[in-house]
Design a protein around this motif. Structure first.
Motif, short mmCIF file in Angstrom:
data_model
loop_
_atom_site.label_atom_id
_atom_site.label_comp_id
_atom_site.label_asym_id
_atom_site.label_seq_id
_atom_site.Cartn_x
_atom_site.Cartn_y
_atom_site.Cartn_z
N LYS A 197 25.31 0.37 7.89
CA LYS A 197 25.85 1.24 8.94
C LYS A 197 26.70 2.38 8.39
N TYR A 198 27.43 2.14 7.29
CA TYR A 198 28.24 3.20 6.72
C TYR A 198 27.37 4.25 6.04
N ARG A 199 26.29 3.81 5.37
CA ARG A 199 25.36 4.75 4.75
C ARG A 199 24.64 5.56 5.83
N LEU A 200 24.28 4.89 6.92
CA LEU A 200 23.61 5.58 8.02
C LEU A 200 24.54 6.61 8.65
N TRP A 201 25.80 6.28 8.78
CA TRP A 201 26.78 7.21 9.36
C TRP A 201 26.93 8.45 8.49
N SER A 202 26.96 8.26 7.18
CA SER A 202 27.16 9.41 6.28
C SER A 202 25.90 10.26 6.16
N ARG A 203 24.72 9.63 6.22
CA ARG A 203 23.46 10.37 6.07
C ARG A 203 22.96 10.89 7.40
N ARG A 204 23.34 10.24 8.50
CA ARG A 204 23.01 10.62 9.87
C ARG A 204 21.64 10.13 10.32
N PHE A 205 20.76 9.75 9.42
CA PHE A 205 19.47 9.20 9.80
C PHE A 205 18.94 8.34 8.66
N ARG A 208 0.85 -1.18 0.00
CA ARG A 208 0.00 0.00 0.00
C ARG A 208 0.89 1.24 0.00
N SER A 209 0.48 2.25 -0.75
CA SER A 209 1.23 3.50 -0.86
C SER A 209 0.25 4.66 -0.85
N VAL A 210 0.73 5.81 -0.43
CA VAL A 210 -0.11 7.01 -0.37
C VAL A 210 -0.37 7.58 -1.75
N ALA A 211 0.71 7.78 -2.52
CA ALA A 211 0.57 8.53 -3.76
C ALA A 211 1.56 8.07 -4.81
N ILE A 212 1.30 8.45 -6.04
CA ILE A 212 2.23 8.19 -7.14
C ILE A 212 3.43 9.11 -6.99
N HIS A 213 4.60 8.57 -7.26
CA HIS A 213 5.87 9.29 -7.03
C HIS A 213 6.09 10.36 -8.10
N THR A 214 5.34 11.42 -7.97
CA THR A 214 5.46 12.55 -8.89
C THR A 214 4.99 13.80 -8.17
N GLY A 215 5.34 14.98 -8.69
CA GLY A 215 4.87 16.22 -8.11
C GLY A 215 5.27 16.39 -6.66
N ILE A 216 4.31 16.81 -5.83
CA ILE A 216 4.61 17.09 -4.44
C ILE A 216 5.01 15.84 -3.67
N ALA A 217 4.46 14.68 -4.05
CA ALA A 217 4.85 13.43 -3.37
C ALA A 217 6.34 13.18 -3.53
N ARG A 218 6.84 13.34 -4.74
CA ARG A 218 8.27 13.18 -4.99
C ARG A 218 9.06 14.25 -4.25
N ASP A 219 8.55 15.48 -4.22
CA ASP A 219 9.25 16.57 -3.53
C ASP A 219 9.37 16.29 -2.04
N LEU A 220 8.31 15.79 -1.43
CA LEU A 220 8.33 15.48 0.00
C LEU A 220 9.32 14.36 0.30
N VAL A 221 9.31 13.33 -0.54
CA VAL A 221 10.26 12.22 -0.34
C VAL A 221 11.70 12.71 -0.44
N HIS A 222 11.98 13.52 -1.46
CA HIS A 222 13.34 14.04 -1.64
C HIS A 222 13.74 14.96 -0.50
N ALA A 223 12.80 15.78 -0.02
CA ALA A 223 13.10 16.68 1.09
C ALA A 223 13.44 15.91 2.35
N LEU A 224 12.67 14.87 2.64
CA LEU A 224 12.94 14.04 3.81
C LEU A 224 14.27 13.32 3.67
N LYS A 225 14.52 12.78 2.50
CA LYS A 225 15.66 11.89 2.30
C LYS A 225 16.99 12.63 2.12
N TYR A 226 16.95 13.75 1.38
CA TYR A 226 18.21 14.38 0.98
C TYR A 226 18.47 15.74 1.62
N THR A 227 17.46 16.36 2.22
CA THR A 227 17.70 17.68 2.82
C THR A 227 17.38 17.70 4.31
#
Length: 247
Positions: free
Chosen positions: A135-143, A82-101
């Motif tokens: 663990k190395y990816r977690l260390w570099s990303r911090r979360f 199950r997923s909330v939304a298609i990975h486009t528009g604001i859904a993609r923006d929210l995912v990228h903001a959480l993950k990369y910023t």
């Protein structure tokens, strides 16, 4: 009553200092953890009708319980997705903001939408497990963005989060840019349920949480590890999923 008034006054002061803004575009909105009408209109929510197994939306209603051709030809190891939304528009923006910023403040809002998309499956599950980072990816990303979503889901649903039951035992390449077969090879055997996690997973219905479902290689590999440890059922819950063409 005095305490309630003090709390209300505190919230009012906080709103003056930090007014609620749209989590998508930054426009002022009426409450925190919300999006403006324009961003909401761009959110392509995944609503019924959809495949009961893969959760891919159908262009028209074929009747409840209908499966997609892919779910029939290539049954996944998990019970349902199950997923909330298609990975486009604001859904993609929210995912990228959480993950990369580092916008971990988005996780509670996104998790609330995921809880709704789950249609009660989270509340009925025994535990919530995030897709882990090495663990190395977690260390570099911090979360771990999946862990942030899982933690918020656990808080909203009252179900326990098993933060360390499932681990990524070997470092894998980033999945971005890889084809479907390459993604499967990349994560094959990458996950393991720890010795301490065995008893927590065995015989349980697990909700496996990730931010995005693309080809399904990652959650399939993680599901197989949970099933090997004796999980009776695994539901995959993501915020967004890739969809190219509606069926």
């Amino acid at each position: 009553m005095l305490v309630a008034r003090l709390l209300a006054a505190g919230r009012g002061t906080a709103d003056l200092l930090y007014p609620p803004v749209c989590r998508g575009c930054g426009r002022f909105v009426q409450r925190h953890a919300a999006v403006c009408p324009a961003c909401w209109a761009s959110l392509r929510l995944i609503e019924r009708p959809f495949c009961e197994v893969l959760g891919v939306p159908f262009s028209h209603d074929l009747g409840r319980g209908i499966l997609s051709a892919d779910a029939i030809a290539n049954p996944p190891p998990f019970t349902r997705l199950r997923s909330v939304a298609i990975h486009t528009g604001i859904a993609r923006d929210l995912v990228h903001a959480l993950k990369y910023t580092d916008r971990t403040d988005l996780a509670p809002m996104m998790a609330a939408w995921m809880l709704r998309a789950g249609e009660g499956v989270v509340q009925a599950a025994d535990a919530i497990v995030p897709v882990p980072l090495h663990k190395y990816r977690l260390w570099s990303r911090r979360f771990n963005q999946s862990a942030e979503l899982a933690r918020a889901l656990a808080h909203l649903s009252g179900r326990p989060m098993l933060a360390t039951a499932l681990v990524r035992r070997r470092r894998t390449m980033r999945q971005v840019g890889l084809g479907a077969t390459q993604r499967q090879d990349n994560v094959r055997g990458a996950f393991l349920v720890t010795e301490a996690g065995q008893s927590l997973v065995f015989g349980r219905h697990i909700v496996l949480v990730d931010d995005v479902y693309t080809t399904g290689a990652t959650v399939a590999a993680a599901t197989r590890a949970l099933k090997r440890a004796g999980a009776s059922e695994v539901t995959v819950l993501t915020f967004a999923r890739a969809v190219t063409v509606l069926i």
